[in-house]
Design an enzyme around this catalytic site. Structure first.
Site, PDB file in Angstrom:
ATOM      1  N   ASP A  14       0.829  -1.219   0.000  1.00  0.00           N
ATOM      2  CA  ASP A  14       0.000   0.000   0.000  1.00  0.00           C
ATOM      3  C   ASP A  14       0.859   1.263   0.000  1.00  0.00           C
ATOM      4  O   ASP A  14       0.666   2.163   0.841  1.00  0.00           O
ATOM      5  CB  ASP A  14      -0.915   0.021   1.239  1.00  0.00           C
ATOM      6  CG  ASP A  14      -1.666  -1.284   1.464  1.00  0.00           C
ATOM      7  OD1 ASP A  14      -2.110  -1.877   0.473  1.00  0.00           O
ATOM      8  OD2 ASP A  14      -1.808  -1.692   2.640  1.00  0.00           O
ATOM      9  N   GLU A 224     -11.391  -0.051  -3.055  1.00  0.00           N
ATOM     10  CA  GLU A 224     -10.528   0.483  -1.984  1.00  0.00           C
ATOM     11  C   GLU A 224      -9.343   1.198  -2.642  1.00  0.00           C
ATOM     12  O   GLU A 224      -9.300   1.366  -3.853  1.00  0.00           O
ATOM     13  CB  GLU A 224     -10.040  -0.645  -1.061  1.00  0.00           C
ATOM     14  CG  GLU A 224      -9.184  -1.703  -1.750  1.00  0.00           C
ATOM     15  CD  GLU A 224      -8.841  -2.887  -0.848  1.00  0.00           C
ATOM     16  OE1 GLU A 224      -9.291  -2.965   0.300  1.00  0.00           O
ATOM     17  OE2 GLU A 224      -8.104  -3.779  -1.331  1.00  0.00           O
TER      18      GLU A 224
HETATM   19  O1  FUB Z   1      -3.044  -3.640   3.584  1.00  0.00           O
HETATM   20  C1  FUB Z   1      -4.343  -3.908   4.057  1.00  0.00           C
HETATM   21  C2  FUB Z   1      -5.356  -3.617   3.018  1.00  0.00           C
HETATM   22  O2  FUB Z   1      -5.086  -4.382   1.851  1.00  0.00           O
HETATM   23  C3  FUB Z   1      -5.351  -2.195   2.510  1.00  0.00           C
HETATM   24  O3  FUB Z   1      -5.922  -1.296   3.401  1.00  0.00           O
HETATM   25  C4  FUB Z   1      -6.076  -2.389   1.235  1.00  0.00           C
HETATM   26  O4  FUB Z   1      -6.018  -1.310   0.362  1.00  0.00           O
HETATM   27  C5  FUB Z   1      -5.415  -3.626   0.691  1.00  0.00           C
HETATM   28  O5  FUB Z   1      -4.227  -3.334   0.004  1.00  0.00           O
END
Ligand code: FUB
Length: 323
Positions: A14, A224
């Protein structure tokens, strides 16, 4: 540029990259091994601290500045320090991060430092009115700052459809059928960067005909990994489509939208999640992203990478060398 992980001393994911003080600073999640059962709620993503990294050049060595913030120092957090981002304003640096509170509800916190690499001192409570995951901060040329956020399934965005938390919608579920997709959220930040200045709003994403992206359109609907950048006066909102594993983007004339879907930036990578940032550094543009190749495909053990991107005459994005 090589396709090698930038960091091999630990697993990182991320990546939120920024050009601060003449360097690239990367603010990633710090993935770790866990014996938690894998599930579609993302419980195995059980991170407990953040490191900050910097580079003098995109090909140069990466400096690990050590632990910038850890769970034990954040009074309101119970677990899961997920994807963070950073911003600078008024000579200070702000680290925004999502985590579950003591009730298991994802909230967004902020921590402050005088320097880009931290350590960051967390505020004692989450940002009032914050919920769900993946904060991405954006400071516009006029000094106004915004926080974009949201994430489906384990990220709990679907639990907030009515405005209050509905625990019955927790887990890997979302609307389906002939209804618009759930939308990411945006909040304008106060001048001190610690609160929302007014009510958080939905960020509209429409197709080329101006119609909302629909819930069943999993190749294009927001899942997301919100990110905002500005190029040639246009606002670019990019995000992950989650279960279809694309990084896509939409453009608009205002940081508050509406945004019109434009296309894909990154095809699926090794591993389930995909999450990125876009940054200009020394007159070139880069996509920071992650994949799970270093761990042999373990979805919650990821590694940060970077690729150059280019824009065509219409402002469309592609990976350098791909056309
Ligand atoms: O790293 C945890 C979660 O996985 C992140 O918040 C999301 O965007 C995904 O990459």
């Amino acid at each position: 540029m090589s396709d090698k992980p930038l960091i091999t001393s630990m697993y990182t994911a991320d990546p939120s990259a920024h050009a601060f003080e003449g360097k690239i600073y990367v603010y990633p999640s710090h993935d770790r091994e866990t014996d938690i059962q894998f599930n579609d709620n993302g419980d195995q993503y059980d991170m407990a601290d953040y490191h900050v990294f910097s580079m003098d050049s995109i090909t140069g060595p990466v400096t690990d500045h050590g632990v910038a913030l850890k769970m034990e120092d954040i009074p309101w957090v119970s677990k899961q320090l997920w994807a963070p981002d950073a911003a600078t304003k008024n000579g200070k640096y702000y680290l925004y991060f999502p985590a579950r509170d003591k009730e298991g509800i994802f909230r967004i916190g902020v921590a402050v430092s005088d320097v880009p690499h931290g350590p960051f001192k967390p505020e004692p409570t989450p940002i009032a009115g914050s919920f769900t995951i993946d904060p991405a901060s954006f400071v516009d040329d006029d000094g106004e700052a915004y926080l974009y956020f949201g994430g489906l399934w384990g990220g709990q965005l679907q639990c907030w459809e009515t405005g209050t938390f509905d625990a019955s919608k927790s887990g890997p579920q979302e609307p389906s059928g002939d209804v618009p997709a759930l939308l990411p959220r945006v909040g304008r930040l106060t001048d001190d960067m610690l609160n929302f200045a007014d009510d958080v709003k939905e960020l509209s994403i429409v197709d080329a005909e101006g119609k909302p992206i629909m819930a069943d359109d999993h190749d294009r609907r927001f899942f997301e990994a919100a990110w905002m950048h500005k190029y040639n006066g246009k606002y670019y909102f990019s995000y992950s489509t989650g279960d279809t594993h694309y990084i896509v983007y939409a453009t608009g004339d205002s940081p508050l939208g509406p945004f019109t879907y434009q296309g894909r930036i990154l095809e699926p990578v090794v591993g389930w999640t995909t999450h990125h940032s876009i940054v200009e550094f020394q007159d070139k543009w880069y996509l920071f992203y992650h994949d799970s190749s270093l761990s042999g495909g373990v979805s919650h053990l990821r590694s940060v990478k970077a690729r150059e991107i280019v824009y065509d005459a219409e402002g469309k994005i592609s990976l350098a060398g791909s056309s």
